[in-house]
Design a protein around this motif. Structure first.
Motif, PDB file in Angstrom:
ATOM      1  N   GLY A 110     -17.702 -23.220 -95.472  1.00  9.33           N
ATOM      2  CA  GLY A 110     -17.071 -22.255 -95.060  1.00  9.33           C
ATOM      3  C   GLY A 110     -18.133 -22.715 -93.010  1.00  9.33           C
ATOM      4  O   GLY A 110     -17.816 -22.623 -92.564  1.00  9.33           O
ATOM      5  N   ARG A 111     -19.157 -23.286 -93.623  1.00  8.69           N
ATOM      6  CA  ARG A 111     -20.105 -23.361 -92.370  1.00  8.69           C
ATOM      7  C   ARG A 111     -19.597 -24.248 -91.312  1.00  8.69           C
ATOM      8  O   ARG A 111     -19.254 -24.193 -90.081  1.00  8.69           O
ATOM      9  N   MET A 112     -19.685 -25.736 -92.299  1.00 12.92           N
ATOM     10  CA  MET A 112     -19.141 -26.709 -91.561  1.00 12.92           C
ATOM     11  C   MET A 112     -17.366 -26.406 -91.524  1.00 12.92           C
ATOM     12  O   MET A 112     -17.061 -27.204 -90.312  1.00 12.92           O
ATOM     13  N   LEU A 113     -16.495 -25.810 -92.257  1.00 14.20           N
ATOM     14  CA  LEU A 113     -15.856 -25.448 -91.171  1.00 14.20           C
ATOM     15  C   LEU A 113     -14.981 -24.440 -90.155  1.00 14.20           C
ATOM     16  O   LEU A 113     -14.524 -25.074 -89.195  1.00 14.20           O
ATOM     17  N   ALA A 114     -16.021 -23.544 -89.941  1.00 20.05           N
ATOM     18  CA  ALA A 114     -16.107 -22.648 -89.068  1.00 20.05           C
ATOM     19  C   ALA A 114     -16.142 -24.026 -87.571  1.00 20.05           C
ATOM     20  O   ALA A 114     -16.179 -23.300 -86.860  1.00 20.05           O
ATOM     21  N   ILE A 115     -17.499 -24.658 -88.082  1.00 20.64           N
ATOM     22  CA  ILE A 115     -17.581 -25.952 -86.146  1.00 20.64           C
ATOM     23  C   ILE A 115     -17.129 -26.591 -86.307  1.00 20.64           C
ATOM     24  O   ILE A 115     -16.252 -26.234 -85.559  1.00 20.64           O
ATOM     25  N   ALA A 116     -16.011 -26.776 -87.830  1.00 22.68           N
ATOM     26  CA  ALA A 116     -14.629 -27.795 -86.852  1.00 22.68           C
ATOM     27  C   ALA A 116     -13.517 -26.318 -86.561  1.00 22.68           C
ATOM     28  O   ALA A 116     -13.122 -27.471 -85.699  1.00 22.68           O
ATOM     29  N   GLY A 117     -13.194 -25.627 -86.638  1.00 21.01           N
ATOM     30  CA  GLY A 117     -12.961 -24.672 -86.617  1.00 21.01           C
ATOM     31  C   GLY A 117     -12.997 -24.412 -84.712  1.00 21.01           C
ATOM     32  O   GLY A 117     -12.306 -24.245 -84.232  1.00 21.01           O
ATOM     33  N   ALA A 118     -14.258 -24.332 -83.953  1.00 19.87           N
ATOM     34  CA  ALA A 118     -14.469 -24.130 -83.222  1.00 19.87           C
ATOM     35  C   ALA A 118     -14.581 -24.845 -82.080  1.00 19.87           C
ATOM     36  O   ALA A 118     -13.972 -25.335 -80.859  1.00 19.87           O
ATOM     37  N   ARG A 119     -14.437 -26.179 -82.668  1.00 14.62           N
ATOM     38  CA  ARG A 119     -14.534 -27.174 -81.854  1.00 14.62           C
ATOM     39  C   ARG A 119     -13.197 -27.514 -81.011  1.00 14.62           C
ATOM     40  O   ARG A 119     -12.996 -28.102 -80.101  1.00 14.62           O
ATOM     41  N   VAL A 149     -13.724 -18.275 -85.143  1.00 12.10           N
ATOM     42  CA  VAL A 149     -13.428 -18.503 -86.562  1.00 12.10           C
ATOM     43  C   VAL A 149     -14.110 -17.461 -87.218  1.00 12.10           C
ATOM     44  O   VAL A 149     -15.310 -16.241 -86.373  1.00 12.10           O
ATOM     45  N   HIS A 150     -14.037 -16.033 -88.556  1.00 11.22           N
ATOM     46  CA  HIS A 150     -13.869 -14.225 -88.471  1.00 11.22           C
ATOM     47  C   HIS A 150     -14.479 -15.896 -90.007  1.00 11.22           C
ATOM     48  O   HIS A 150     -13.150 -15.566 -90.670  1.00 11.22           O
ATOM     49  N   ILE A 151     -15.545 -14.730 -90.761  1.00  7.08           N
ATOM     50  CA  ILE A 151     -16.274 -15.251 -92.241  1.00  7.08           C
ATOM     51  C   ILE A 151     -15.693 -14.139 -92.572  1.00  7.08           C
ATOM     52  O   ILE A 151     -16.163 -12.830 -92.135  1.00  7.08           O
ATOM     53  N   TYR A 152     -15.243 -13.740 -93.683  1.00  9.17           N
ATOM     54  CA  TYR A 152     -15.588 -12.377 -94.786  1.00  9.17           C
ATOM     55  C   TYR A 152     -16.470 -12.829 -95.847  1.00  9.17           C
ATOM     56  O   TYR A 152     -16.117 -13.727 -96.303  1.00  9.17           O
ATOM     57  N   THR A 153     -17.351 -12.294 -96.341  1.00  9.61           N
ATOM     58  CA  THR A 153     -18.319 -11.982 -97.231  1.00  9.61           C
ATOM     59  C   THR A 153     -19.235 -11.295 -98.033  1.00  9.61           C
ATOM     60  O   THR A 153     -19.582 -10.784 -97.212  1.00  9.61           O
ATOM     61  N   PRO A 154     -19.751 -10.912 -99.176  1.00  2.88           N
ATOM     62  CA  PRO A 154     -20.292 -10.154 -99.674  1.00  2.88           C
ATOM     63  C   PRO A 154     -21.665 -10.562 -98.860  1.00  2.88           C
ATOM     64  O   PRO A 154     -22.972  -9.344 -99.179  1.00  2.88           O
TER      65      PRO A 154
END
Length: 366
Positions: free
Chosen positions: A27-36, A41-46
Motif C-alpha cells: 500500500g505504501r508503494m502504491l500510494a507513492i505511485a499514485g501521488a506521482r 490516496v486514502h488508506i483504510y487500515t486497522p
C-alpha cells in the motif's frame, strides 16, 4: 470527485482520490505511485502508524469487519483497490456498494482459498500440480494414497511465506501433519519435480487491454522469497506461454489491475501454476528501477481507467529482499553502486519480517 468520461468507461483525472484497503508496504508503494500521477490516496487500515499511512494523503483507522466504516471510507473516494489478498470478501462487497472496487471481489474469492483457486485454474484449462481436498485425517490418508509422497499439506486459507504448511514424506503421520496446520480445512498438493520457479506480473486495464512484464526467476529461503532475477534466461522460451496463461486468468476474472502468477518450471519447459496473487507482488519489485512504468504505477493506472504503461525493461535487475536484520545494514547498502535501496518504514525489526528490498541493476544483454 475529479472524474472525466472516456466513451463508456470512467477515467479518473489527476486530483481524484483512490482508496486502498490495507496499510502495509505494498500500500505504501502504491500510494507513492499514485501521488506521482497526481492522485490523492486514502488508506483504510486497522493498524496504528501503518507504513502506507505515512506517505498517503489521509488514513482511516478501522476494522475490516466494520462494514459501516468501510462504506463511509468508500463514499469518500472515487475508486477502491486493495493491497493484499486477505481483505475479507464481505469488506470488498461493502465498499462496492459505494464506489467501484478494482479488481473485483471475485478475484479475492478465488485467491483466498487454495482449493477454489486450483479448481478455477483447472477449469480454465491451466495446469497445476494434482491436489485433493482435506477436511479430516481420513481425508488426508486417502489423499496421500492417491497422490503419494513427498507432498505438501496446506491450509485452504490464510497461509503465506511458508506458514500453514506441512511437508509429508515417507513415514509421515497424517494425524501429526493435520495437527501441525491446526486441523483446518486444507488441500494436499502432489509433488512437482520443478527445475526452477518463475513468475509473471501482468495487468489488465478497464478497457480489457493486457500488458505483462518479463518473467522473473525466483529463489526462496525458508518459504520466503529471497531474490528475483529479471529477465530470466528462460524468458525467450517461456515468456509468451506465461503471458498467455496470465491473460486467460485476467480475462476469466474480468480483472482490472495488476496480478502475479507464480509457476513451477518442469523438465521440457512445462509450466504449472503454483498460485496467483490478485495484487502487486514481491516478485515484481524489480520493475521499480528497471522499467519506465513499474508495477505500482501500472496498478494505479489500471484502477483509474488510464491506458496501461510501457512494461519493457531498460535494465536487468536482481531484487533482494531485506528480511529481519538484513535491513540494519542500510547504510552500507545505500552506498552500493548501481543499486537502489527501498525501505518500508517499519519501526521494528523482527526475524522473518520483510523490511525492504534492494534492486541491483545491470545493462540488458541482447
Amino acid at each position: 470527485m475529479s472524474t472525466s468520461s472516456n466513451g463508456a468507461q470512467s477515467v479518473l483525472a489527476p486530483g481524484a482520490c483512490i482508496g486502498i484497503l490495507g496499510g502495509g508496504q505494498l500500500g505504501r508503494m502504491l500510494a507513492i505511485a499514485g501521488a506521482r500521477l497526481g492522485f490523492d490516496v486514502h488508506i483504510y487500515t486497522p493498524e496504528d502508524h501503518a507504513p502506507a499511512s505515512r506517505v498517503a494523503a489521509h488514513t482511516v483507522k478501522g476494522a475490516y469487519d466494520d462494514l459501516d466504516a468501510v462504506r463511509a471510507f468508500a463514499r469518500g473516494v472515487d475508486v477502491v483497490t486493495y493491497e493484499f489478498e486477505n481483505v475479507p470478501v464481505e469488506t470488498a462487497a461493502a465498499a462496492a456498494e459505494c464506489a467501484p472496487v478494482r479488481p473485483g471481489a471475485r478475484a479475492l474469492e478465488v485467491a483466498q482459498d487454495r482449493l477454489v483457486e486450483k479448481s478455477f485454474l483447472n477449469e480454465a484449462g491451466i495446469a497445476t500440480v494434482p491436489f485433493r481436498a482435506v477436511e479430516c485425517v481420513s481425508d488426508l490418508e486417502r489423499a496421500m494414497a492417491a497422490l503419494g509422497v513427498p507432498s505438501i499439506l496446506k491450509t485452504r486459507r490464510f497461509g503465506y511465506d511458508g506458514k500453514g504448511q506441512a511437508r509429508l514424506k515417507a513415514g509421515s503421520s497424517a494425524e501429526a501433519a493435520f495437527a501441525e496446520i491446526g486441523a483446518q480445512s486444507a488441500i494436499l498438493e502432489g509433488f512437482a519435480a520443478f527445475e526452477r520457479e518463475v513468475s509473471i506480473v501482468a495487468a489488465r486495464g478497464l478497457d480489457g487491454a493486457v500488458k505483462a512484464y518479463t518473467l522473473a526467476e525466483n529463489e526462496h529461503e525458508g518459504g520466503i522469497l529471497r531474490r528475483s532475477i529479471a529477465p530470466t534466461p528462460a524468458q525467450a522460451r517461456l515468456g509468451a506461454k506465461a503471458e498467455a496463461i496470465a491473460t486467460t486468468i485476467l480475462t476469466q476474472l474480468d480483472y482490472v489491475g495488476v496480478l502475479a502468477v507464480e509457476f513451477f518450471v518442469l523438465a521440457g519447459d512445462q509450466l504449472l501454476v503454483n498460485e496467483i496473487a490478485p495484487r502487486v507482488h514481491n516478485t515484481g519489485h524489480w520493475t521499480m528501477d528497471a522499467c519506465a512504468c513499474d508495477q505500482f504505477e501500472q496498478h494505479m493506472r489500471a484502477v483509474a481507467g488510464w491506458p496501461l504503461g510501457d512494461t519493457s525493461a531498460h535494465s536487468a535487475a536482481e531484487m533482494v529482499n531485506l528480511i529481519g536484520e538484513d535491513a540494519a545494514d542500510w547504510l552500507t547498502l545505500a552506498q552500493e553502486p548501481q543499486a537502489v535501496l527501498h525501505l518500508y518504514g517499519k519501526t521494528e525489526i523482527r526475524a522473518g519480517r520483510k523490511m525492504g528490498h534492494l534492486n541491483r541493476l545491470k545493462p540488458l544483454r541482447d
